[in-house]
Enzyme design. Sequence first.
Site, PDB file in Angstrom:
ATOM      1  N   SER A  73       0.850  -1.189   0.000  1.00  0.00           N
ATOM      2  CA  SER A  73       0.000   0.000   0.000  1.00  0.00           C
ATOM      3  C   SER A  73       0.884   1.237   0.000  1.00  0.00           C
ATOM      4  O   SER A  73       2.113   1.135  -0.011  1.00  0.00           O
ATOM      5  CB  SER A  73      -0.891  -0.002   1.238  1.00  0.00           C
ATOM      6  OG  SER A  73      -0.091   0.260   2.373  1.00  0.00           O
ATOM      7  N   LYS A  74       0.244   2.384   0.061  1.00  0.00           N
ATOM      8  CA  LYS A  74       0.974   3.669   0.060  1.00  0.00           C
ATOM      9  C   LYS A  74       2.016   3.713   1.177  1.00  0.00           C
ATOM     10  O   LYS A  74       3.051   4.338   1.034  1.00  0.00           O
ATOM     11  CB  LYS A  74      -0.026   4.815   0.263  1.00  0.00           C
ATOM     12  CG  LYS A  74      -0.812   5.129  -0.989  1.00  0.00           C
ATOM     13  CD  LYS A  74      -0.932   6.640  -1.193  1.00  0.00           C
ATOM     14  CE  LYS A  74      -1.498   6.972  -2.555  1.00  0.00           C
ATOM     15  NZ  LYS A  74      -2.887   6.561  -2.710  1.00  0.00           N
ATOM     16  N   ARG A  75       1.709   3.056   2.262  1.00  0.00           N
ATOM     17  CA  ARG A  75       2.632   3.030   3.401  1.00  0.00           C
ATOM     18  C   ARG A  75       4.021   2.539   3.011  1.00  0.00           C
ATOM     19  O   ARG A  75       5.012   2.850   3.627  1.00  0.00           O
ATOM     20  CB  ARG A  75       2.085   2.066   4.455  1.00  0.00           C
ATOM     21  CG  ARG A  75       1.383   2.710   5.591  1.00  0.00           C
ATOM     22  CD  ARG A  75       0.964   1.717   6.667  1.00  0.00           C
ATOM     23  NE  ARG A  75       0.621   0.381   6.206  1.00  0.00           N
ATOM     24  CZ  ARG A  75       1.348  -0.692   6.467  1.00  0.00           C
ATOM     25  NH1 ARG A  75       2.452  -0.604   7.160  1.00  0.00           N
ATOM     26  NH2 ARG A  75       0.953  -1.878   6.022  1.00  0.00           N
ATOM     27  N   GLY A  95       5.644   3.197   0.402  1.00  0.00           N
ATOM     28  CA  GLY A  95       6.312   4.076  -0.578  1.00  0.00           C
ATOM     29  C   GLY A  95       5.413   4.283  -1.772  1.00  0.00           C
ATOM     30  O   GLY A  95       4.235   3.967  -1.732  1.00  0.00           O
TER      31      GLY A  95
END
Length: 495
Positions: free
Chosen positions: A254-256, A258
């Site tokens: 996920s966005k977490r 990167g």
Amino acid sequence: MSDKIRVRYAPSPTGYPHVGNIRTALFNWLFARHHGGSFIVRIEDTDVARTVEGAVEAILDGLRWLGIDWDEGPEVGGKFGPYVQSQRLDKYKAAAKKLIEQGDAYYCYCTPERLDEMRNEQMKNKQPPGYDRRCRDLSVPESTLKWMSGMKRVVRFRTPLAGKTAFHDIIRGDVSFENSTIDDFVIIKSDGFPTYHLASIVDDHEMEITHVLRAEEWLSSTPRHLMLYKAMGYKPPEFAHLPMLLGTDRSKLSKRHGSVSIIEYKEQGYLPEAMLNFLSLLGWSLDGKTELMTVKEIIKNFTLGRVNSTGAIFNIEKLDWMNGVYIRDLKIDDFSQRVVPFLERDLPPDVKRPLSLDYIKKIAPLVQERVKKLNEIAELTEFFFIDNLEYDPNILVAKKTTLETTKVILETALKGLDELPEFSEESLETVLRPMAEALAVKTGQLFGTLRSATTGSEVAPPLFQTMAVLGKERCMKRIKEALAVLDKAKDKTAG
Ligand code: GLU
């Protein structure tokens, strides 16, 4: 239906193309190319509220960047077009009509408020969620009356209440779902648009798709699709659900973890061939150990038999390593050309554009070995392009020398450089190397000071090559400026 393999990549334009989504596109493309089949792109834009402007372009740009070409789809057309679902609504309406007429689907008039209440009630009673089938047995006159009174309606599929839906997934093996766990799902929404389930099966049938390769998260939709295929009297395609992408902490990517949009990777200066190589290994392998492969080799060897069912780890460090290898492998002309847009974008605004490709070709060999991504280059080479450097006197004075010695170094260097008839790497080395001994300083101290004076930084590409590219005039000017800065610094300490 022909024997030729036909696969599709069916993105929903609800955002920018996530790498996981592009991995799905890539695996479909590799499968098609390996088997000499067709790769089709179909835009699934039936969720009007979630459609994002510009997303289709971004998705297609992402594919083009990686060199993933499509045989049918937006821009290229094809005999099963249009390839955009919002332009095919009549087909879904006709399918829904057929299902209603044969009793496999029905109109539902339940309001969103009623459905909310139902859900709350189900939660309270710890019942599984799902439509409670209130409208399933409405008679035709009852239904018509509601419609005539102006009520909104959706079309729901009449899911069998008992039995199982089983299928063979090429990657996962035999999979089976109890029909009782599947509710009467919506196939046409109140805005007249189909849901993903209906549109997907109608199009996969009409477009003669032979294999559906898609992300694992769609596995639970497959029994719904099979029920629809059966009710429509269509032969279903084969299914292969690709493994989920995980971060290095093994949670869903996920966005977490990167950046996740393929466009961001492009903008950071990953090479498309490195990215493609890297993505191909997210769930597939040639032999469990080979990492670096050309796209031709990947196509030649790509089979679903070598796709794993367990999650694939997206390791950015591996991508960086791979990109560095691909960068170092580029011919210098090619590398220089690829660097141009990054320098054009990233150098300070006062650097005159367009930049000279010939000049970049001189600089490029000095940094090619040192970067992992093309967006690192502007910072490393900025001093080649700007007119005035800003000096920090502290970096001009090398470790364990004094300001006085530094001045002597720079003054002596000026004298030597002025004499040089040609300003080449070799001639610079011939003059500068013996200078250290003559001045009784370490070569490291001498070169350090010269590096700082000519580049404004303590870290820069190899000194003599760098100075040769900068040229005599610029080097001398910079050394003089550095001397002036030292003089000022001296005045300050004295004062
Ligand atoms: N539109 C779906 C998506 O965005 C397609 C899923 C499928 O391949 O069936 O992923």
